[in-house]
Each structure stands twice: as C-alpha cells, then as structure tokens.
Design a protein around this motif. Structure first.
Motif, mmCIF file in Angstrom:
data_model
loop_
_atom_site.group_PDB
_atom_site.id
_atom_site.type_symbol
_atom_site.label_atom_id
_atom_site.label_comp_id
_atom_site.label_asym_id
_atom_site.label_seq_id
_atom_site.Cartn_x
_atom_site.Cartn_y
_atom_site.Cartn_z
ATOM 1 N N THR A 284 -34.423 -86.751 23.098
ATOM 2 C CA THR A 284 -35.837 -85.957 22.816
ATOM 3 C C THR A 284 -36.117 -85.503 24.244
ATOM 4 O OG1 THR A 284 -36.857 -88.075 23.469
ATOM 5 C CG2 THR A 284 -36.173 -87.755 21.175
ATOM 6 N N THR A 285 -37.285 -84.888 24.020
ATOM 7 C CA THR A 285 -37.978 -84.321 25.265
ATOM 8 C C THR A 285 -38.155 -84.938 26.325
ATOM 9 O OG1 THR A 285 -38.970 -82.476 23.729
ATOM 10 C CG2 THR A 285 -39.937 -82.925 26.045
ATOM 11 N N GLU A 286 -38.660 -86.314 26.041
ATOM 12 C CA GLU A 286 -38.765 -87.355 26.939
ATOM 13 C C GLU A 286 -37.599 -87.813 27.705
ATOM 14 O OE1 GLU A 286 -40.103 -92.388 26.967
ATOM 15 O OE2 GLU A 286 -40.342 -90.940 25.198
ATOM 16 N N ASP A 287 -36.453 -87.815 27.133
ATOM 17 C CA ASP A 287 -35.318 -87.854 27.803
ATOM 18 C C ASP A 287 -35.075 -86.866 28.687
ATOM 19 O OD1 ASP A 287 -34.898 -90.601 26.462
ATOM 20 O OD2 ASP A 287 -34.471 -89.176 24.515
ATOM 21 N N PHE A 288 -35.092 -85.751 28.345
ATOM 22 C CA PHE A 288 -34.884 -84.563 29.287
ATOM 23 C C PHE A 288 -35.625 -84.635 30.394
ATOM 24 C CE2 PHE A 288 -32.591 -82.986 25.811
ATOM 25 C CZ PHE A 288 -31.700 -81.860 26.154
ATOM 26 N N GLU A 289 -37.060 -85.222 30.204
ATOM 27 C CA GLU A 289 -38.034 -85.166 31.168
ATOM 28 C C GLU A 289 -37.711 -86.438 32.111
ATOM 29 O OE1 GLU A 289 -40.608 -83.498 32.335
ATOM 30 O OE2 GLU A 289 -40.206 -82.093 30.681
ATOM 31 N N THR A 290 -37.077 -87.553 31.794
ATOM 32 C CA THR A 290 -36.716 -88.571 32.436
ATOM 33 C C THR A 290 -35.388 -88.002 33.607
ATOM 34 O OG1 THR A 290 -37.309 -90.216 30.860
ATOM 35 C CG2 THR A 290 -35.378 -90.653 32.317
ATOM 36 N N VAL A 291 -34.438 -87.292 32.816
ATOM 37 C CA VAL A 291 -33.383 -86.630 33.667
ATOM 38 C C VAL A 291 -33.703 -85.980 34.650
ATOM 39 C CG1 VAL A 291 -31.090 -85.603 33.641
ATOM 40 C CG2 VAL A 291 -31.801 -87.264 31.855
ATOM 41 N N MET A 292 -34.881 -84.818 34.382
ATOM 42 C CA MET A 292 -35.176 -83.847 35.363
ATOM 43 C C MET A 292 -35.885 -84.826 36.724
ATOM 44 S SD MET A 292 -36.816 -80.877 33.322
ATOM 45 C CE MET A 292 -37.232 -80.036 35.127
ATOM 46 N N GLN A 293 -36.642 -85.820 36.335
ATOM 47 C CA GLN A 293 -37.241 -86.313 37.203
ATOM 48 C C GLN A 293 -36.376 -87.205 38.268
ATOM 49 O OE1 GLN A 293 -40.249 -85.996 37.990
ATOM 50 N NE2 GLN A 293 -40.511 -84.607 36.326
ATOM 51 N N ALA A 294 -35.450 -87.746 37.443
ATOM 52 C CA ALA A 294 -34.249 -88.506 38.473
ATOM 53 C C ALA A 294 -33.444 -87.358 39.056
ATOM 54 C CB ALA A 294 -33.324 -89.227 37.448
ATOM 55 N N MET A 295 -33.144 -86.442 38.501
ATOM 56 C CA MET A 295 -32.418 -85.221 39.489
ATOM 57 C C MET A 295 -33.459 -84.843 40.741
ATOM 58 S SD MET A 295 -31.024 -82.633 36.524
ATOM 59 C CE MET A 295 -29.035 -82.894 36.099
ATOM 60 N N LYS A 296 -34.664 -84.619 40.605
ATOM 61 C CA LYS A 296 -35.530 -84.044 41.538
ATOM 62 C C LYS A 296 -35.604 -85.113 42.661
ATOM 63 C CE LYS A 296 -38.462 -81.226 38.617
ATOM 64 N NZ LYS A 296 -39.843 -80.836 38.120
ATOM 65 N N ALA A 297 -35.657 -86.580 42.226
ATOM 66 C CA ALA A 297 -35.580 -87.674 43.209
ATOM 67 C C ALA A 297 -34.092 -87.815 44.011
ATOM 68 C CB ALA A 297 -36.015 -88.782 42.555
ATOM 69 N N GLY A 298 -33.167 -87.127 43.559
ATOM 70 C CA GLY A 298 -31.790 -87.320 44.204
ATOM 71 C C GLY A 298 -31.167 -88.597 43.643
ATOM 72 N N LEU A 299 -31.297 -88.861 42.308
ATOM 73 C CA LEU A 299 -30.890 -90.171 41.851
ATOM 74 C C LEU A 299 -29.737 -90.106 40.870
ATOM 75 C CD1 LEU A 299 -34.158 -92.036 41.069
ATOM 76 C CD2 LEU A 299 -32.760 -92.285 43.229
ATOM 77 N N VAL A 300 -29.349 -88.632 40.629
ATOM 78 C CA VAL A 300 -28.206 -88.381 39.809
ATOM 79 C C VAL A 300 -26.889 -87.610 40.597
ATOM 80 C CG1 VAL A 300 -27.457 -87.038 37.707
ATOM 81 C CG2 VAL A 300 -29.567 -88.258 37.956
ATOM 82 N N PRO A 301 -25.949 -88.103 40.695
ATOM 83 C CA PRO A 301 -24.586 -87.645 41.484
ATOM 84 C C PRO A 301 -24.266 -86.316 40.569
ATOM 85 C CG PRO A 301 -24.024 -89.311 40.126
ATOM 86 C CD PRO A 301 -25.402 -89.336 39.750
ATOM 87 N N ASP A 302 -25.145 -85.316 40.469
ATOM 88 C CA ASP A 302 -24.642 -84.096 39.548
ATOM 89 C C ASP A 302 -23.746 -83.302 40.254
ATOM 90 O OD1 ASP A 302 -26.493 -82.186 41.119
ATOM 91 O OD2 ASP A 302 -27.969 -83.845 40.430
ATOM 92 N N ALA A 303 -23.716 -83.295 41.591
ATOM 93 C CA ALA A 303 -22.841 -82.622 42.198
ATOM 94 C C ALA A 303 -21.296 -82.839 41.984
ATOM 95 C CB ALA A 303 -22.854 -82.372 43.804
ATOM 96 N N ALA A 304 -21.227 -84.292 42.019
ATOM 97 C CA ALA A 304 -19.949 -84.993 41.834
ATOM 98 C C ALA A 304 -19.626 -85.053 40.274
ATOM 99 C CB ALA A 304 -20.047 -86.429 42.166
#
Length: 336
Positions: A284-304
């Motif tokens: 849901t939109t709530e989950d997308f927002e959760t991921v965005m906030q985690a990305m902005k905080a550098g908590l998701v290893p998206d580059a890897a």
C-alpha cells in the motif's frame, strides 16, 4: 517510441509504437528505470497464470513527468515513482483501505501493458513524488514495499526471532524490514550466494543452507523454540507446507509467495501452537512511504541490490541471461 513486447513465452520483440495520448486525470511519464521482477521472468517463461499475451512487461518503475493536469501538483521534469496496483477505489477491500487486494485490481505489466517502453500514461493518483531518492531507488520501491508490507502484516516486534524462507529479492526485502524493526533475522535458502548476500549486505544473524540437518540447525539457533514469525518467499508448495513446523507456539506464519493449488498442514499442530496464518499481497501507499523513509536514512542496501543493468534496446537479446543462476542476479534494472 521504443517498446519491448512479450509476444508469447520466450519471444520478446522491440518495436516502435506511437507515443500515448494523455487523458485528463493522467500523468504522461517518460520512463527512466524499470526493475525486472520475478513476475516478469514468469511472464517470459510462460508461467504467469493471470496474463494474456502479447504484453508489455514492467511494473517496478520510475520516471519523470512529461505532462500532467495543471492542478495535479506535478510539473514537467519532476522525478516520480508509480504504484503499479491500479485499484478501483470502490470495492469492499478499497473501502477498508486495503487497495493492495482490490477486487478489480489491474497491475501494470500484468493485466495491462507496463513500463518496458519510453512513455507511459498512468492515473495521477498512482503516481508519487520521488523526493530525496534517486531514479534507481525509486524503481526499487515496489519490491521492497512488498517486503515491508509482509513485515507489517506479521507484526514483527523488537527482540522477536524471525525466519525468512527464500532469499530472493522479496525475501531479502522482508529481512531488511524485519531487521529494522529490531528482530533477530535468520535466512534459509538453497543458493549459497544468496545467503552470502544476506549476511554481507543485510546483516542477518545467521544464514542456513537448505538441506540435510537444516531443521536441526534452525532449532539450535532458536533454542529449540523455533520462530515468532516465519515468512515464506519461495513460491514452492513443499517449502510452504514445511514452514508450518518452523513457527513457534503462539507465532505467526506469513505467506508472501503464491502457488497454483492447495497448501496442506496438520490441523492438530496448527491448533496446538495457536498459529496465526496470514497471506501478504502487494503493498500500500503506507508501505511505499516506509521504504522511502528508510532509503533516505541510508538503511536500505539498494546499491548492492541492483546487481545488473541493461538498456531497454538490449532487453530482447539479454533477458534470457537473467534466468541463469550463474549470473548472480538480485535485481536487474532496465534503463530507458
């Protein structure tokens, strides 16, 4: 505009199509990045049950606004992501805010043509601003949001023991967000490179190879109690049935993957443990927002996570390679 169409299983064609005409209430996007999902691989191999060919694949996407209504809040050149689950807003699920399981859902790249193209029109309520994240990150929101949604469904809490069965992209996403909730996360998979990735980049507490003695090892790692929350992300009926044995008494079992057919379990064991059984579909939109906030905080290893990259024009020639386990694909990103 260049468009790649899956005409039939294992038959991808690159061709020119007219640029779509935007209707009122829609946003015309210039597609910039598209993540390749397991769903796309299943469409390519002919194992996606909810699909009619030919189909333009692609539902994990980011882009920039080309045109939008004057009062839409979007301006040309703005970076955006897309919620690819086009829900009706009227059915019993939508009225409860559960748009992820809308009765009349239309998923881009599955029920209607998706993002393996240069331009795409999307109803504006399914477009979000990708403020503070890159186009690559925005294209990875969707699969990570599926993991975040599953973790929310499982009500993972600080200090709990969590087992994720299957270390593909969705399983890795569940590991990431369970760990962010303060759980001790264990991974199990039959592919050692995926387990190594989970240890190195996600920071799971342990990674157990699938095979003889694995259940004894899981018991040892959980002091013989097994796991407060178990997530299945395998798409394998045998694994899904086995997972019931790995849930602790009073625990929760979340089926993120789906198979065609029935899943069976022991009713006495199910009741003895008072297991809570949950499905988890989309996000849901709530989950997308959760991921965005985690990305902005550098908590998701998206580059890897973004292990492979190809141009839209290369998709017909190179797509087959993404199925090869030797390639070590976690997430491939198509550049448009």
């Amino acid at each position: 505009m260049l468009t790649v169409i899956c005409e039939s299983p294992r038959n991808l064609q690159a061709l020119e199509r007219p640029r779509p005409e935007r209707a009122p209430g829609e946003v015309l996007l210039r597609v910039k990045r598209v993540g390749v999902c397991g769903t796309d691989l299943h469409i390519f191999t002919g194992h996606q049950p909810y699909l009619a060919y030919p189909r333009v694949m692609g539902h994990e996407l980011s882009g920039v606004v080309e045109e939008a209504d004057a009062d839409s809040g979007f301006v040309p050149g703005e970076s955006v992501y897309v919620m690819p689950y086009l829900s009706c807003g009227r059915c019993v699920a939508c009225r409860q805010g559960k748009t992820n399981c809308c009765v009349n859902i239309q998923v881009l790249g599955v029920h209607r043509d998706g993002a393996f193209t240069e331009y795409l029109c999307v109803p504006q309520r399914f477009v979000g601003k990708a403020d503070g994240i890159s186009l690559d990150q925005a294209a990875m929101l969707e699969f990570l949001a599926i993991g975040a949604h599953a973790v929310r469904r499982g009500e993972v809490a600080v200090g709990q023991r969590v087992l994720v069965v299957g270390a593909g992209p969705i399983g890795l996403a569940a590991m990431i967000f369970a760990k962010l909730r303060g759980a001790t996360v264990i991974a199990i998979d039959g592919r050692q490179p995926r387990l190594d990735f989970a240890l190195r980049h996600v920071g799971v507490a342990a990674a157990v190879p699938l095979g003889e003695g694995d259940e004894a090892e899981l018991a040892r790692l959980s002091d013989g109690e097994f796991f407060d929350v178990v997530f299945d992300a395998t798409g394998n009926a045998q694994a899904m049935e086995r997972g019931f044995r790995l849930v602790a008494h009073g625990g929760r079992y979340v089926l993120v993957s789906i198979v065609q057919g029935d899943i069976r379990f022991s009713d006495p064991e199910f009741h003895r443990r008072e297991t809570t059984l949950l499905s988890s579909r989309n996000a849901t939109t709530e989950d997308f927002e959760t991921v965005m906030q985690a990305m902005k905080a550098g908590l998701v290893p998206d580059a890897a996570l973004a292990t492979h990259r190809l141009a839209l024009s290369e998709v017909p020639a190179r797509f087959q390679q993404l199925l090869d386990p030797a390639e070590g694909v976690i997430k491939a990103i198509v550049e448009c």
